[in-house]
Design an enzyme around this catalytic site. Sequence first.
Site, short mmCIF file in Angstrom:
data_model
loop_
_atom_site.label_atom_id
_atom_site.label_comp_id
_atom_site.label_asym_id
_atom_site.label_seq_id
_atom_site.Cartn_x
_atom_site.Cartn_y
_atom_site.Cartn_z
N VAL A 62 0.83 -1.21 0.00
CA VAL A 62 0.00 0.00 0.00
C VAL A 62 0.86 1.26 0.00
O VAL A 62 0.57 2.24 -0.68
CB VAL A 62 -0.97 -0.02 1.19
CG1 VAL A 62 -1.72 1.31 1.30
CG2 VAL A 62 -1.96 -1.17 1.05
N GLY A 63 1.94 1.22 0.77
CA GLY A 63 2.87 2.35 0.73
C GLY A 63 2.50 3.51 1.63
O GLY A 63 2.77 4.67 1.30
N LEU A 64 1.86 3.20 2.77
CA LEU A 64 1.57 4.22 3.79
C LEU A 64 0.71 5.37 3.26
O LEU A 64 0.91 6.53 3.60
CB LEU A 64 2.88 4.78 4.37
CG LEU A 64 3.79 3.77 5.06
CD1 LEU A 64 5.10 4.43 5.47
CD2 LEU A 64 3.11 3.16 6.28
N CYS A 94 8.71 -0.74 7.75
CA CYS A 94 7.78 -1.01 6.66
C CYS A 94 8.54 -1.41 5.40
O CYS A 94 9.40 -0.65 4.93
CB CYS A 94 6.91 0.21 6.38
SG CYS A 94 5.67 -0.08 5.11
N LYS A 123 8.29 -0.41 16.31
CA LYS A 123 7.92 -1.61 15.55
C LYS A 123 9.11 -2.10 14.74
O LYS A 123 9.67 -1.35 13.92
CB LYS A 123 6.72 -1.31 14.64
CG LYS A 123 6.10 -2.54 14.01
CD LYS A 123 4.78 -2.19 13.33
CE LYS A 123 4.04 -3.42 12.87
NZ LYS A 123 2.72 -3.06 12.27
N GLY A 138 -0.05 -12.73 7.82
CA GLY A 138 -0.97 -13.85 7.92
C GLY A 138 -0.34 -15.07 8.54
O GLY A 138 0.81 -15.04 9.01
N GLY A 179 1.91 -11.16 14.22
CA GLY A 179 2.35 -11.91 13.06
C GLY A 179 1.58 -13.21 12.95
O GLY A 179 1.93 -14.20 13.58
N GLY A 225 -3.87 -8.44 13.04
CA GLY A 225 -3.79 -7.71 11.79
C GLY A 225 -4.62 -8.32 10.68
O GLY A 225 -5.80 -8.02 10.52
#
Length: 302
Positions: free
Chosen positions: A71-73, A130, A165, A217, A243, A265
């Site tokens: 997505v790229g934030l 990220c 993170k 996932g 995670g 998530g």
Amino acid sequence: MANLSVKINHLSLKNPVMTASGTFGYGLEYADFVPLEELGGIIVKGTTLEPRQGNDYPRMAETPQGMLNCVGLQNKGVDYFCEHIYPRIKDIDTHFIVNVSGNSPQTYAECAARLAGLDRIPAIELNISCPNVKQGGMAFGVTCEGAASVVKAVRKVYPKTLIVKLSPNVTDIVSIARTCEDEGADSVSLINTLLGMAVDIERRKPVLSIRTGGLSGPAVKPVALRMVYDVAHAVRIPVIGLGGIMRAEDAIEFLMCGATAIQVGTANFIEPDATMKIRDGINDWLDRHGCTSVSEIIGAID
């Protein structure tokens, strides 16, 4: 009902179940499915100093045991959050934590400084990990020096609870966690997504617009568990585990490996009320095993 409350430094959570940034919007998007005030905490989507358009489409791809995203934030910037989102969430009775990203230590710090003045935002989560942006992001999370530069800059201007993170795309995540602790982090969260790729064999091209993206996932859970265990046994600050947590049993594994709290998530995309099912499942497990508090199982594995 067992006592599910936990503490991340001075931040008290009603229960250890939080949402992972980028999978729960600003929380408001899930209000029809989840009683938001019953969550331990909501980590809102990645926020940057300036608005970001994100990457071109396609930027998501399903995998057999999870998903890839690049997505790229994409976000409207910290000022938009302060002016338009904060007034809508500030009176909801849970902890909203803002995930902060940047392309230099200075932009991280400026973004954090603007959030520091919001009374009902008690913490931020620094995204130094990220894997799907073209600059910044993971570049800071893959070396001790890079991590230190961001945490140090933010710690100077941000007095509240600071979570960092961490990226799994490194050779020694323990050293980076210790560096963050040394520079003043109150907690570390791990893992962010693993760098991956998908291929369209008919078009003979990568599926994702920028070729690679972050894998999340169930497929990543064994890696995440190992890293959470290693870090939790190496630092003195609380560890937040994430995670591949899809059900209560997954969350309990992370808690036993040393996580004080967990984040959900990818499961949110499959079951919008996954967080509540996981919270209730943890409580049921504790009741069945004669535990009066979740603290009895945190770090149970030596």
